[in-house]
Design a protein around this motif. Structure first.
Motif, mmCIF file in Angstrom:
data_model
loop_
_atom_site.group_PDB
_atom_site.id
_atom_site.type_symbol
_atom_site.label_atom_id
_atom_site.label_comp_id
_atom_site.label_asym_id
_atom_site.label_seq_id
_atom_site.Cartn_x
_atom_site.Cartn_y
_atom_site.Cartn_z
ATOM 1 N N ARG A 173 28.520 -36.966 -80.729
ATOM 2 C CA ARG A 173 29.316 -37.047 -81.954
ATOM 3 C C ARG A 173 29.175 -35.729 -82.709
ATOM 4 O O ARG A 173 28.173 -35.028 -82.587
ATOM 5 N N THR A 174 30.167 -35.408 -83.487
ATOM 6 C CA THR A 174 30.105 -34.189 -84.285
ATOM 7 C C THR A 174 29.167 -34.392 -85.474
ATOM 8 O O THR A 174 28.980 -35.512 -85.951
ATOM 9 N N VAL A 202 34.371 -32.592 -79.994
ATOM 10 C CA VAL A 202 33.966 -33.379 -78.830
ATOM 11 C C VAL A 202 34.853 -33.089 -77.636
ATOM 12 O O VAL A 202 34.394 -33.026 -76.502
#
Length: 528
Positions: free
Chosen positions: A337-338, A366
């Motif tokens: 995940r960012t 991503v």
């Protein structure tokens, strides 16, 4: 040997880069490449003592792999590697491994060994090729392949002992290139490349490369700046602005690896001139992990198809990875995940299975997977929950110095208990800062402290909260005389790049060493 005809090189490179770009555009490219790397590496390990001890088989699923193979740091693999270096077979790799590479030793007390079988050489060849293809895509042409690629680094000499060989990362990078690239691109010549890093090697490099067509220079930022200083000195100081571009008019790419440009950005840009592009590659002795694929250096594209299988360990709330890694959950590439800080965990052709690195990365996208290297484990400030990385501190110092016209040379930040009075202490961050002299405005600690504090509060809510609650006091600034950090490196026998100096530590190891060298330092040194 001279380069092949320009039109053939241009045609070959253009076709290869175009094919590379098409592969990257496939939506499932990265995940498919990771699944293939996982299957290949697990099947390889299944034929080894390590694999048999952990029940590895070619049919193993990722969930089974995680359950059966615990996380280890590189130090945890050293007993296996020591046996391999002594000549044992089928330990981490099938058969016997004749070649080993030494790590730089920047995150530990001493260098460690890594196996370097043929598959590792293939990995580095593919990873470096893709890094160059990323640059060609950015540039919009392939002229970088029409000249020499000058690599600055440690000696590439290979030491032999009873049929087993050791070399540095720079030596490994030389061994992995193709015969054509070795003859037509890679420089300097072998008799210069085997010299130990230092002034003599720089002088020999400039002498050997002066008359050649150089299109790319590569190395850590401080080494590249030292090369520019050497070129300037050889020219009698007549070209202070862009000596490298003056000597090599077709120079277009500066590939810096092993460390971000950091404090060297301004000096490096001045040394190169306006034309050459900076191109960052994230690599270490363990592998080539990512490369810049856009004009902005804000993030690097993960190299998912060069043979390394990646997992990502979410950084605990404490900000540190503890010694007990049993059962620690990781996520593969499809689970990232960012905005989350991860520690990369790698399984490599060197036989390393689930090896925890010392880096901290943060994904900014991503699909495609692009990341920033924000720090290193063990090199964070988090005693009061402020969660500051090396990248955070560097960005704050650069912003403050840019506003005031100051040029930082080096710095280090450590926790400190500042005495306020009898029985009273304030927990603060102690900044040791070396700035370039002869600035228009005189640097002052009473200006730096509140501006650094405001910069960190503005960008980092955890730090701002600790400041507001009184858990942290105003930073304590110590401006040092020129040369203190260089003297510290000499005293500590540091041979690694100055651009890899830890910018912070959760303890006072480096700060106390600096204090012992600083003539002005007085008072009791007390950690948090």
């Amino acid at each position: 040997m001279t380069l092949a005809p320009r039109f053939l090189v241009t045609l070959w490179a253009g076709l290869r880069v175009a094919g590379f770009a098409r592969r990257l555009k496939r939506r499932d490219h990265d995940l498919r490449a990771q699944h293939q790397a996982f299957a290949r590496l697990v099947a390889q390990s299944a034929r080894t003592e390590f694999g048999r001890a952990h029940g590895l088989a070619a049919t193993l699923t990722y969930a089974q792999f995680c359950a059966q193979v615990p996380l280890r740091t590189l130090s945890g693999f050293q007993p296996f590697i020591t046996r391999m270096a002594a000549g044992e077979t089928d330990v981490l790799l099938p058969g016997r491994c004749p070649l080993f590479v030494e790590t730089a030793g920047t995150t530990g007390p001493s260098p460690l060994l890594l196996p370097a079988p043929e598959a590792v050489l293939d990995h580095f060849c593919l990873g470096l090729r893709d890094a160059l293809f990323h640059y060609a895509r950015r540039a919009g042409h392939t002229r970088v392949f029409l000249g020499r690629h000058l690599h600055l680094g440690a000696s590439i000499a290979v030491a032999e002992n009873q049929g087993r060989y050791r070399t540095s990362l720079d030596g490994l990078l030389t061994l992995c290139v193709s015969a054509w690239a070795e003859a037509n691109l890679r420089s300097p010549p072998g008799e210069v490349a085997v010299l130990p890093d230092g002034p003599d090697k720089l002088a020999a490099t400039v002498a050997a490369m002066r008359a050649l067509n150089v299109t790319l220079v590569a190395g850590t930022p401080d080494r590249l700046c030292a090369l520019a200083d050497q070129v300037r000195a050889d020219a009698g100081g007549t070209e202070p602005t862009a000596p490298l571009a003056t000597l090599w008019p077709n120079l277009e790419c500066c590939l810096h690896a092993g460390a971000p440009t950091g404090l060297f950005t301004e000096a490096l840009r001045a040394a190169l001139g306006p034309k050459p592009r900076l191109h960052e590659v994230y690599l270490s002795a363990e592998g080539v992990f990512a490369a810049q694929d856009e004009a902005s250096p804000a993030a690097l594209r993960l190299i998912a198809d060069a043979g390394v299988f990646f997992e990502f360990l979410p950084l605990p709330a404490s900000g540190e990875v503890g010694p007990d890694l049993t059962g620690t959950p990781c996520v593969p590439l499809e689970g990232i995940r960012t905005g989350v800080d991860y520690v990369p965990v790698i399984t490599t052709p060197a036989g390393l299975c689930r090896c925890v690195t010392h880096d901290i990365v943060r994904f900014v996208s991503v699909n495609p997977p692009r990341l920033q290297v924000v720090g290193r484990t063990g090199f964070r400030l988090n005693a009061q929950g402020e969660r500051l990385t090396e990248r955070d501190l560097l960005a704050a110092l650069q912003a403050v110095c840019q506003r005031n016209g100051w040029a930082p040379i080096s710095f280090h930040v450590a926790p400190y208990a500042q005495r306020l009075g009898a029985g009273q202490k304030a927990q603060v961050h102690e900044w040791w800062i070396e700035l370039r002299t002869h600035s228009m405005r005189t640097p002052m600690a009473n200006v730096l402290a509140p501006e650094l504090d405001a910069e960190l509060c503005h960008h980092h809510p955890d730090y701002a909260q600790r400041r507001a609650s009184g858990a942290l006091g105003l930073p304590l600034i110590r401006l040092v005389m020129p040369g203190l950090f260089e003297r510290w490196a000499h005293e500590q026998g540091k041979v690694s790049s100055a651009s890899k100096l830890p910018r912070c530590r959760p303890d006072r190891l480096i700060a106390d060493q600096l204090a012992a060298l600083a003539p002005f330092y007085q008072g009791t040194i007390a950690p948090f």
